[in-house]
Write a protein that holds these residues in place. Sequence first.
Motif, mmCIF file in Angstrom:
data_model
loop_
_atom_site.group_PDB
_atom_site.id
_atom_site.type_symbol
_atom_site.label_atom_id
_atom_site.label_comp_id
_atom_site.label_asym_id
_atom_site.label_seq_id
_atom_site.Cartn_x
_atom_site.Cartn_y
_atom_site.Cartn_z
ATOM 1 N N PHE A 24 0.602 -1.371 0.206
ATOM 2 C CA PHE A 24 -0.052 0.030 0.281
ATOM 3 C C PHE A 24 1.009 1.202 -0.171
ATOM 4 N N ARG A 25 1.969 1.342 0.822
ATOM 5 C CA ARG A 25 2.542 2.171 0.619
ATOM 6 C C ARG A 25 4.081 2.655 0.600
ATOM 7 N N SER A 26 3.882 1.719 0.304
ATOM 8 C CA SER A 26 6.178 1.746 -0.894
ATOM 9 C C SER A 26 5.508 2.927 -1.678
ATOM 10 N N MET A 58 -9.321 -5.476 -10.402
ATOM 11 C CA MET A 58 -8.481 -5.351 -11.261
ATOM 12 C C MET A 58 -7.325 -6.405 -10.108
ATOM 13 N N ARG A 59 -7.132 -6.344 -8.968
ATOM 14 C CA ARG A 59 -6.416 -6.521 -7.025
ATOM 15 C C ARG A 59 -7.076 -7.958 -7.756
ATOM 16 N N ARG A 60 -7.994 -8.023 -8.145
ATOM 17 C CA ARG A 60 -8.086 -10.152 -7.792
ATOM 18 C C ARG A 60 -7.772 -10.345 -8.762
ATOM 19 N N PHE A 151 -11.931 1.358 5.680
ATOM 20 C CA PHE A 151 -11.252 2.332 6.756
ATOM 21 C C PHE A 151 -12.712 3.041 6.972
ATOM 22 N N GLY A 152 -12.832 3.023 8.048
ATOM 23 C CA GLY A 152 -13.882 3.378 9.221
ATOM 24 C C GLY A 152 -15.614 2.241 8.827
ATOM 25 N N GLU A 153 -15.102 0.793 8.817
ATOM 26 C CA GLU A 153 -15.567 0.203 9.083
ATOM 27 C C GLU A 153 -15.049 -0.946 10.286
ATOM 28 N N GLY A 175 6.139 -8.001 8.011
ATOM 29 C CA GLY A 175 5.819 -7.384 6.647
ATOM 30 C C GLY A 175 4.535 -6.416 6.560
ATOM 31 N N THR A 176 5.021 -5.254 7.832
ATOM 32 C CA THR A 176 3.593 -4.574 7.980
ATOM 33 C C THR A 176 4.560 -3.259 8.179
ATOM 34 N N SER A 177 3.205 -2.126 8.335
ATOM 35 C CA SER A 177 4.159 -0.322 8.323
ATOM 36 C C SER A 177 3.884 -0.099 9.247
ATOM 37 N N GLY A 178 2.651 -1.055 10.342
ATOM 38 C CA GLY A 178 1.951 -0.271 11.397
ATOM 39 C C GLY A 178 1.396 0.792 11.052
HETATM 40 C C1 BV8 Z 1 -11.673 0.952 12.112
HETATM 41 C C2 BV8 Z 1 -8.746 -3.755 3.195
HETATM 42 C C3 BV8 Z 1 -13.438 0.862 13.656
HETATM 43 C C4 BV8 Z 1 -8.648 -2.851 2.281
HETATM 44 C C5 BV8 Z 1 -7.385 -2.072 4.370
HETATM 45 C C6 BV8 Z 1 -7.101 4.303 17.033
HETATM 46 C C7 BV8 Z 1 -8.058 2.644 16.133
HETATM 47 C C8 BV8 Z 1 -8.704 2.625 15.506
HETATM 48 C C9 BV8 Z 1 -9.188 3.170 14.251
HETATM 49 C C10 BV8 Z 1 -8.319 4.287 13.915
HETATM 50 C C11 BV8 Z 1 -7.494 4.824 14.637
HETATM 51 N N1 BV8 Z 1 -6.729 5.058 14.425
HETATM 52 C C12 BV8 Z 1 -7.091 5.454 13.359
HETATM 53 C C13 BV8 Z 1 -8.119 4.579 13.196
HETATM 54 C C14 BV8 Z 1 -8.669 4.597 12.070
HETATM 55 C C15 BV8 Z 1 -8.118 3.858 10.710
HETATM 56 C C16 BV8 Z 1 -6.645 3.922 11.392
HETATM 57 O O1 BV8 Z 1 -6.477 3.794 10.913
HETATM 58 N N2 BV8 Z 1 -6.709 5.086 9.869
HETATM 59 C C17 BV8 Z 1 -5.481 5.243 9.556
HETATM 60 C C18 BV8 Z 1 -4.115 5.938 8.607
HETATM 61 C C19 BV8 Z 1 -4.891 6.200 10.785
HETATM 62 N N3 BV8 Z 1 -8.829 2.101 10.971
HETATM 63 C C20 BV8 Z 1 -9.668 2.008 10.519
HETATM 64 O O2 BV8 Z 1 -11.359 2.560 10.039
HETATM 65 C C21 BV8 Z 1 -10.387 0.604 10.660
HETATM 66 N N4 BV8 Z 1 -11.505 0.144 11.399
HETATM 67 O O3 BV8 Z 1 -10.998 1.112 13.582
HETATM 68 O O4 BV8 Z 1 -13.098 1.179 12.294
HETATM 69 C C22 BV8 Z 1 -15.260 0.981 14.198
HETATM 70 C C23 BV8 Z 1 -15.335 0.962 15.265
HETATM 71 C C24 BV8 Z 1 -16.293 0.913 15.904
HETATM 72 C C25 BV8 Z 1 -17.724 0.688 14.217
HETATM 73 C C26 BV8 Z 1 -17.258 0.880 13.692
HETATM 74 C C27 BV8 Z 1 -16.134 0.773 13.247
HETATM 75 C C28 BV8 Z 1 -10.606 0.159 9.720
HETATM 76 C C29 BV8 Z 1 -9.322 -0.079 8.932
HETATM 77 C C30 BV8 Z 1 -8.973 -0.874 7.559
HETATM 78 C C31 BV8 Z 1 -9.315 -0.447 6.395
HETATM 79 N N5 BV8 Z 1 -8.818 -1.087 5.059
HETATM 80 N N6 BV8 Z 1 -7.235 -2.958 4.202
HETATM 81 C C32 BV8 Z 1 -7.963 -3.428 0.866
HETATM 82 O O5 BV8 Z 1 -6.927 -4.551 1.269
HETATM 83 O O6 BV8 Z 1 -8.125 -2.334 0.034
HETATM 84 S S1 BV8 Z 1 -6.496 -1.157 5.415
HETATM 85 C C33 BV8 Z 1 -4.413 -1.301 4.212
HETATM 86 O O7 BV8 Z 1 -3.911 -0.850 4.787
HETATM 87 C C34 BV8 Z 1 -4.391 -3.238 4.411
HETATM 88 O O8 BV8 Z 1 -4.825 -3.862 4.365
HETATM 89 C C35 BV8 Z 1 -3.218 -3.411 6.087
HETATM 90 O O9 BV8 Z 1 -4.164 -2.820 6.801
HETATM 91 C C36 BV8 Z 1 -3.575 -1.835 6.737
HETATM 92 C C37 BV8 Z 1 -1.887 -1.443 6.224
HETATM 93 O O10 BV8 Z 1 -0.849 -1.715 5.254
HETATM 94 P P1 BV8 Z 1 0.319 -3.051 5.294
HETATM 95 O O11 BV8 Z 1 -0.849 -3.779 5.252
HETATM 96 O O12 BV8 Z 1 1.099 -2.667 6.108
HETATM 97 O O13 BV8 Z 1 0.732 -2.649 4.446
HETATM 98 P P2 BV8 Z 1 2.207 -1.037 3.606
HETATM 99 O O14 BV8 Z 1 2.019 -1.166 2.293
HETATM 100 O O15 BV8 Z 1 1.551 0.203 4.603
HETATM 101 O O16 BV8 Z 1 2.786 -1.892 5.347
HETATM 102 C C38 BV8 Z 1 3.825 -3.053 3.821
HETATM 103 C C39 BV8 Z 1 5.274 -3.501 4.915
HETATM 104 O O17 BV8 Z 1 6.096 -4.190 4.418
HETATM 105 C C40 BV8 Z 1 6.065 -1.414 5.086
HETATM 106 O O18 BV8 Z 1 6.178 -1.389 6.399
HETATM 107 C C41 BV8 Z 1 7.017 -2.325 3.891
HETATM 108 O O19 BV8 Z 1 8.958 -1.850 4.796
HETATM 109 C C42 BV8 Z 1 7.458 -3.672 4.196
HETATM 110 N N7 BV8 Z 1 7.694 -4.849 3.150
HETATM 111 C C43 BV8 Z 1 8.095 -4.600 1.928
HETATM 112 N N8 BV8 Z 1 8.113 -5.396 0.975
HETATM 113 C C44 BV8 Z 1 9.021 -6.589 2.024
HETATM 114 C C45 BV8 Z 1 8.417 -5.688 3.074
HETATM 115 N N9 BV8 Z 1 8.489 -6.350 4.492
HETATM 116 C C46 BV8 Z 1 9.038 -7.661 4.009
HETATM 117 N N10 BV8 Z 1 9.740 -8.782 3.217
HETATM 118 C C47 BV8 Z 1 9.411 -7.233 1.787
HETATM 119 N N11 BV8 Z 1 9.889 -8.100 0.868
#
Ligand code: BV8
Length: 228
Positions: A24-26, A58-60, A151-153, A175-178
Amino acid sequence: MAEIRNIVILTGAGISAESGIDTFRSAGGLWEQHRVEDVATPEGFARDPELVLGFYDMRREALRKVQPNAAHAALARLDRQFAGELLIVTQNVDDLHERAGARRILHMHGELKSALCISCEMRSPWDATLSDRPPCPVCRAPSLRPDVVWFGEMPYQMDRIYSALREADLFVSIGTSGAVYPAAGFVRDARDLGARTLELNLERSEGSAWFHESRQGKAGELVPEWVD
Ligand code: BV8
């Protein structure tokens, strides 16, 4: 891992990167090509369903062309061999853990190969396109959406995840950015509940400081090294 009886593993997009699936984020990642608000929120779907259905179609389609990598295979070996409790909580919506042979998997953000009906709220296995608005296999209404958590679900099975974290001796994040909650908070929950915590990631993440140990490198190398 003699003294370890209960492992929770969290995986993110990085574990599938070496299979050729965009993270997602790289650089050049999925979120660079699309604004999150447009394709991964209920509001974005309401505003432009065709754009969102096309994004997930597209992703599927891309998923069909890739294979699990050595990291998925190593976790599947661990799943087969480890006699204790083990749960792979994946943020990923791909099916590469399953295709590698792992069984004890929980998709907290849903699955590309599943469709959710907005009318009857039933989930159905789905491997076709959704852009042509096919009828729901259960209620026949033309109201299927991708079965992914936007997001928001509320993520799926949070109670089961938190009870697994309560029992865990070891929490491993791969493999997650946290960057996204509640998944990004699991390391603190596990640590506060007494688990050892290990991060395996290409680079330091937003949560690295919370882990007892954080190793940087490719999942395809670090995960087999850790498992075997
Ligand atoms: C919710 C599915 C509440 C769709 C995704 C605090 C508490 C709770 C919620 C929040 C909070 N603060 C903010 C929120 C809201 C929000 C949130 O977190 N926002 C962020 C931006 C601040 N969260 C939500 O909305 C969540 N829901 O909280 O609901 C609620 C309560 C009551 C009632 C109703 C609702 C829902 C979040 C889910 C969103 N959906 N995906 C889809 O896939 O299209 S998120 C999506 O990004 C992914 O699913 C994944 O979860 C997320 C993070 O991505 P990563 O997997 O980490 O990927 P990324 O690219 O970021 O990083 C990859 C990493 O891999 C990197 O670090 C890289 O260095 C590393 N890497 C790369 N290559 C390699 C590698 N590592 C090893 N080897 C390699 N080769």
